[in-house]
Design an enzyme around this catalytic site. Structure first.
Site, PDB file in Angstrom:
ATOM      1  N   SER A 143       0.828  -1.215   0.000  1.00 38.35           N
ATOM      2  CA  SER A 143       0.000   0.000   0.000  1.00 38.35           C
ATOM      3  C   SER A 143       0.861   1.263   0.000  1.00 38.35           C
ATOM      4  O   SER A 143       0.359   2.349  -0.289  1.00 38.35           O
ATOM      5  CB  SER A 143      -0.920  -0.002   1.220  1.00 38.35           C
ATOM      6  OG  SER A 143      -0.134   0.024   2.403  1.00 38.35           O
ATOM      7  N   HIS A 144       2.129   1.153   0.359  1.00 41.17           N
ATOM      8  CA  HIS A 144       3.048   2.292   0.260  1.00 41.17           C
ATOM      9  C   HIS A 144       4.194   1.990  -0.701  1.00 41.17           C
ATOM     10  O   HIS A 144       5.274   2.556  -0.587  1.00 41.17           O
ATOM     11  CB  HIS A 144       3.603   2.684   1.644  1.00 41.17           C
ATOM     12  CG  HIS A 144       2.608   3.403   2.480  1.00 41.17           C
ATOM     13  ND1 HIS A 144       1.747   2.750   3.327  1.00 41.17           N
ATOM     14  CD2 HIS A 144       2.296   4.721   2.572  1.00 41.17           C
ATOM     15  CE1 HIS A 144       0.958   3.643   3.919  1.00 41.17           C
ATOM     16  NE2 HIS A 144       1.276   4.832   3.488  1.00 41.17           N
ATOM     17  N   ARG A 155       1.925   3.565  -5.277  1.00 35.34           N
ATOM     18  CA  ARG A 155       1.808   4.992  -4.976  1.00 35.34           C
ATOM     19  C   ARG A 155       2.278   5.882  -6.128  1.00 35.34           C
ATOM     20  O   ARG A 155       1.964   7.078  -6.169  1.00 35.34           O
ATOM     21  CB  ARG A 155       2.626   5.329  -3.730  1.00 35.34           C
ATOM     22  CG  ARG A 155       2.023   4.765  -2.466  1.00 35.34           C
ATOM     23  CD  ARG A 155       0.744   5.488  -2.116  1.00 35.34           C
ATOM     24  NE  ARG A 155       0.153   4.981  -0.892  1.00 35.34           N
ATOM     25  CZ  ARG A 155      -0.600   5.716  -0.062  1.00 35.34           C
ATOM     26  NH1 ARG A 155      -0.870   6.967  -0.365  1.00 35.34           N
ATOM     27  NH2 ARG A 155      -1.098   5.180   1.022  1.00 35.34           N
ATOM     28  N   GLU A 207      -8.157  -0.272   2.943  1.00 39.96           N
ATOM     29  CA  GLU A 207      -8.766  -1.578   3.242  1.00 39.96           C
ATOM     30  C   GLU A 207     -10.271  -1.547   3.005  1.00 39.96           C
ATOM     31  O   GLU A 207     -10.857  -2.519   2.512  1.00 39.96           O
ATOM     32  CB  GLU A 207      -8.508  -1.949   4.707  1.00 39.96           C
ATOM     33  CG  GLU A 207      -7.181  -2.616   4.971  1.00 39.96           C
ATOM     34  CD  GLU A 207      -7.042  -3.953   4.249  1.00 39.96           C
ATOM     35  OE1 GLU A 207      -8.014  -4.726   4.196  1.00 39.96           O
ATOM     36  OE2 GLU A 207      -5.950  -4.198   3.710  1.00 39.96           O
TER      37      GLU A 207
END
Lengths: 335, 335
Positions: A44-45, A49, A185
């Site tokens: 997610s990072h 991104r 999420e």
């Protein structure tokens, strides 16, 4: 899944950022943090991104060639005006001044102002523990989270990160949202048409809901009830008004529906253990090690353990990203 | 219930402390904080604590006439060696130096070492917000709380407190244990023979339990799962080894079953908003007020609201304490 070496992943990120017009210092600084995220198993990072970097630029919400300005604010305070660019380069610019001030004064703080922020705080914390400092970081985000006892969004997901340097070990680092769960999420559940657990959020009428879409249109909740809510408020205050920067509500208003990364500030506080402990530093840090051993010795995990395991794997095997993400990234490479 | 004016409550506390041998500076400092607790409706930090002061003294676990020593540690760090006395007088001794350092450097920290600690952190936070400072306080306690994923006590109840000064309003202050619940609450359930809610603790085999006695012999749990556990670890580190003082496990070992108040350290960090914001201070603090309004405007409460309401009531009506507590206190007055 597409298999990439770490070097290939870095080159992919850099090629996209460079091709879309980011200045070379930003290309280097941003690609380093997305690579760190991908490498440490924080997809997610990670490379994902880079999509947001380009869309923020296209929406006019980030300055591609911003040149951060370092302001020596007080003996133990430094500010960096990011001038509308991504936070990473501003952090790099302020880092040596922050470290010097901490060594001089014993404690010091860095405020990053007017930055566009999407990076995980642990990357910055790690740079500070490498300098032998104890470090804290705080940043607001966009107002999606209701206060305890309320029903309307006020707070961002407002992460808190902390790091403790360990001789001969990876540092003790945690970095968590004060919301019950990351907004991403909930979005993943919405896309998959799956219900979310109770406790993640409430609908527009303030009622607990398992409907991801209803919660995204209502409000998320903090972790840990009124205690998490108090911490979320603290983050708003100390990484917002205290440093002369936007709250999550103000940042969301500024975004005006473009769904870009938040534009606001970040507060980092560091303490030099050697200034407190002098010659007894090693003796006292050894007592911290005894505490880590009493946690791990009973089979519990330290917060950062999963990331370090992923890092070791990635160093050997590289990383894997979904084909769809790879295709989306490739499409952003200017011909 | 016995009705007392605030002045009667103060005199009662002072007479007991003085009669049992505490030096006059400790009598004044300790009675001020227990009176503040009683006045603000925090009975668990009120007159009841005077019993513990006397029992700690009789157990040889506190120095009745300790004279705190202030050490100018670094440009932004001050330490106070409490020399085995209660923390309150040590805090008072360090306060003016801490405030001066914060005004000078922008951020500063106070470590209180070798103190016996039982007071609520919000009392100290309030002294700092009165000086116009943003303040944080942390202290370990006794090792009663298991880390997330573990089954054996490592952490204390490890409170975190924060304060934000507000012009024309009571300050925004929170002060909470990182354990799911105060240990005293579990003790009250045990005495009453009542089951405790799931989530407060585990038994000696690491199993979730509603049996108060089993949990007191097993381990308490942190609030907020792994996030609360990470914060509890942070408090151990920064208010223990970082300042050269005991962890909750070491403090419990030192107590050696006497059930006295913990003997260890406390870390306080303050930031002067005016050093960050200069002439724009009032403008930015007004934006914080807008956030408080958006919380209260939707019917949610600020963390300290209940205490301020109790304070207003006590100013008019005085306080009420149980007859049994009054009798226990009276019995401690030396003839």
């Amino acid at each position: 899944m597409i298999q990439l070496t770490l070097e290939q992943a870095r080159e992919l990120a850099q090629k996209i950022l460079r091709g879309n017009g980011f200045s070379e210092p930003h290309v280097q600084a941003v690609s380093a943090t997305v690579l760190a995220g991908e490498r440490d198993g924080c997809a997610s990072h990670g490379l994902y991104r880079v999509l947001g970097c380009v869309s923020s630029l296209k929406a006019g919400k980030v300055v591609a060639d911003a040149d951060p300005e370092v302001i020596d604010q007080a003996p133990a305070l430094v500010r960096v005006d990011a001038k509308g660019g991504f936070s990473q380069l501003a952090f790099q610019a302020g880092l040596p001044v922050l470290v010097e001030k901490a060594r001089q004064c014993g404690i010091a703080a860095l405020a990053i102002n007017r930055c566009v922020h999407f990076s995980a705080l642990w990357v910055e914390i790690e740079a500070l523990t490498e300098a032998g400092l104890v470090a804290f970081a705080f940043t607001p985000s966009h107002a999606w989270v209701a206060p305890a006892g309320g029903s309307k969004p006020v707070f961002g997901t407002n992460p808190i990160a902390f790091g403790w340097p360990r001789a001969g070990h990876n540092p003790f680092i945690f970095d968590f949202a004060t919301s019950a769960i990351a907004r991403g999420e909930i979005e993943l559940h919405r896309r998959a048409g799956k219900p979310i657990p109770l406790g993640w959020g409430i609908d527009q009428h303030g009622q607990p809901s398992t409907d991801a879409e209803a919660v995204m249109n209502g409000a998320m909740l903090t972790f840990g009830g009124h205690k998490g809510s108090a911490l979320a408020a603290m983050v708003e205050l100390i990484a917002g008004p205290l440093i002369g920067d936007l709250t999550s509500a103000e940042s969301l208003a500024y975004d005006a529906g473009s769904k870009s990364s938040p534009y606001h500030g970040e507060l980092i506080v560091v303490i030099d253990p050697r200034r407190f402990l002098g010659e007894a530093t090693d003796e006292h840090l050894a007592r911290a090690e005894a505490m880590f051993e009493s946690i791990q010795g009973q089979g519990a995990r330290l917060p950062s353990q999963r990331r370090y395991e992923a890092r070791a794997r990635s160093a050997e095997q590289g990383v894997q990203i979904p084909q769809a993400l790879y295709d989306d990234l490739k499409a952003l490479i200017a011909d």
